[in-house]
Design a protein around this motif. Structure first.
Motif, PDB file in Angstrom:
ATOM      1  N   THR A   1      -8.700 -21.764 -46.169  1.00 46.32           N
ATOM      2  CA  THR A   1      -9.302 -21.244 -44.945  1.00 46.32           C
ATOM      3  C   THR A   1      -9.703 -19.794 -45.172  1.00 46.32           C
ATOM      4  N   ARG A   2     -10.281 -19.192 -44.155  1.00 46.77           N
ATOM      5  CA  ARG A   2     -10.666 -17.783 -44.275  1.00 46.77           C
ATOM      6  C   ARG A   2      -9.455 -16.871 -44.381  1.00 46.77           C
ATOM      7  N   SER A   3      -8.288 -17.355 -43.924  1.00 49.06           N
ATOM      8  CA  SER A   3      -7.105 -16.493 -43.917  1.00 49.06           C
ATOM      9  C   SER A   3      -6.089 -16.834 -44.995  1.00 49.06           C
ATOM     10  N   GLY A   4      -6.250 -17.966 -45.689  1.00 50.40           N
ATOM     11  CA  GLY A   4      -5.259 -18.305 -46.704  1.00 50.40           C
ATOM     12  C   GLY A   4      -5.517 -19.652 -47.352  1.00 50.40           C
TER      13      GLY A   4
ATOM     14  N   LEU B   1     -12.507 -23.274 -41.933  1.00 52.86           N
ATOM     15  CA  LEU B   1     -12.281 -24.058 -43.147  1.00 52.86           C
ATOM     16  C   LEU B   1     -13.314 -23.702 -44.212  1.00 52.86           C
ATOM     17  N   VAL B   2     -12.836 -23.354 -45.403  1.00 51.00           N
ATOM     18  CA  VAL B   2     -13.703 -23.047 -46.534  1.00 51.00           C
ATOM     19  C   VAL B   2     -13.833 -24.255 -47.461  1.00 51.00           C
ATOM     20  N   GLU B   3     -12.697 -24.919 -47.739  1.00 49.30           N
ATOM     21  CA  GLU B   3     -12.715 -26.050 -48.657  1.00 49.30           C
ATOM     22  C   GLU B   3     -11.521 -26.948 -48.403  1.00 49.30           C
ATOM     23  N   ALA B   4     -11.716 -28.250 -48.623  1.00 51.65           N
ATOM     24  CA  ALA B   4     -10.629 -29.222 -48.609  1.00 51.65           C
ATOM     25  C   ALA B   4     -10.813 -30.120 -49.818  1.00 51.65           C
TER      26      ALA B   4
END
Length: 206
Positions: free
Chosen positions: A102-105, A85-88
């Motif tokens: 996320t790192r993938s999308g 998780l990068v940001e919510a």
């Protein structure tokens, strides 16, 4: 003694997270902020005992409460090496809709019927229980008959002949559309009975 009297309290209106590690796995829960959020950490009963002893120390517990009716929206992430998780973040106008990177999308979630606007002028609209859309163009409508996905002036609409679940995996109108019953079977007397009925008709348009 039952638990302990070590109680820690914090108040915030911002996004916050709690993180812990068990073995090789790190877990983190991120809760989207709202005014008057109170966060407590408690030491409660040991897992296998109702009394704290040296052999059975208290367990850490997390308690969150609010005095407002703001919805609780949380994102869970677990990893061994690198967080996914990068940001919510909440949508701009719907407290139960969120943007997750996320790192993938990147993904947008709309819970329940309604409409939500996200940064970058992206919008989701649906009459279903859940609508998930990826920035790459895929979408999944759960338990609904209509969904509209828009971003940067582009997007598509999904229309079903009756409430069901549909997935447009590649975001292309001419691509494959997967559909299935939101309730696939009923269980009576311990046996599963498939739901009958006519096939779901699906229309996907730009």
């Amino acid at each position: 003694a039952f638990g302990s009297d070590r109680v820690f309290r914090g108040v915030t209106a911002d996004v916050w997270s709690a993180q812990w590690r068990v073995g090789d796995v790190t877990s983190r829960v991120t809760l989207l902020g709202a005014t008057g959020t109170e966060v407590y950490t408690l030491e409660t009963y040991p897992i296998d005992r109702a009394v704290v002893t040296a052999e059975h120390p208290p367990c850490r517990s997390l308690c969150v409460r609010r005095t407002t009716d703001a919805p609780f929206v949380a994102v869970w992430n677990a990893w061994e090496d690198t967080p996914n998780l990068v940001e919510a973040a909440r949508s701009e106008d719907n407290p139960t809709a969120i943007h997750v990177q996320t790192r993938s999308g990147e993904y947008r979630f709309l819970f329940g019927p309604g409409r939500a606007t996200f940064r970058g002028a992206a919008t989701l609209e649906s009459d279903g229980f859940l609508l998930v859309a990826s920035k790459e163009g895929g979408a999944c409508l759960v338990g609904g008959t209509f969904a509209r996905i828009r971003e940067g002036g582009k997007g598509f609409e999904i229309k079903l002949s009756r409430p069901a679940t549909a997935m447009v995996p590649n975001g292309k109108v001419e691509g494959p559309v997967l559909t299935w019953e939101s309730i696939q079977h009923d269980t009576r007397g311990g046996r599963d009975y498939p739901r009958g009925g006519a096939a779901v008709e699906v229309i996907v348009t730009p």
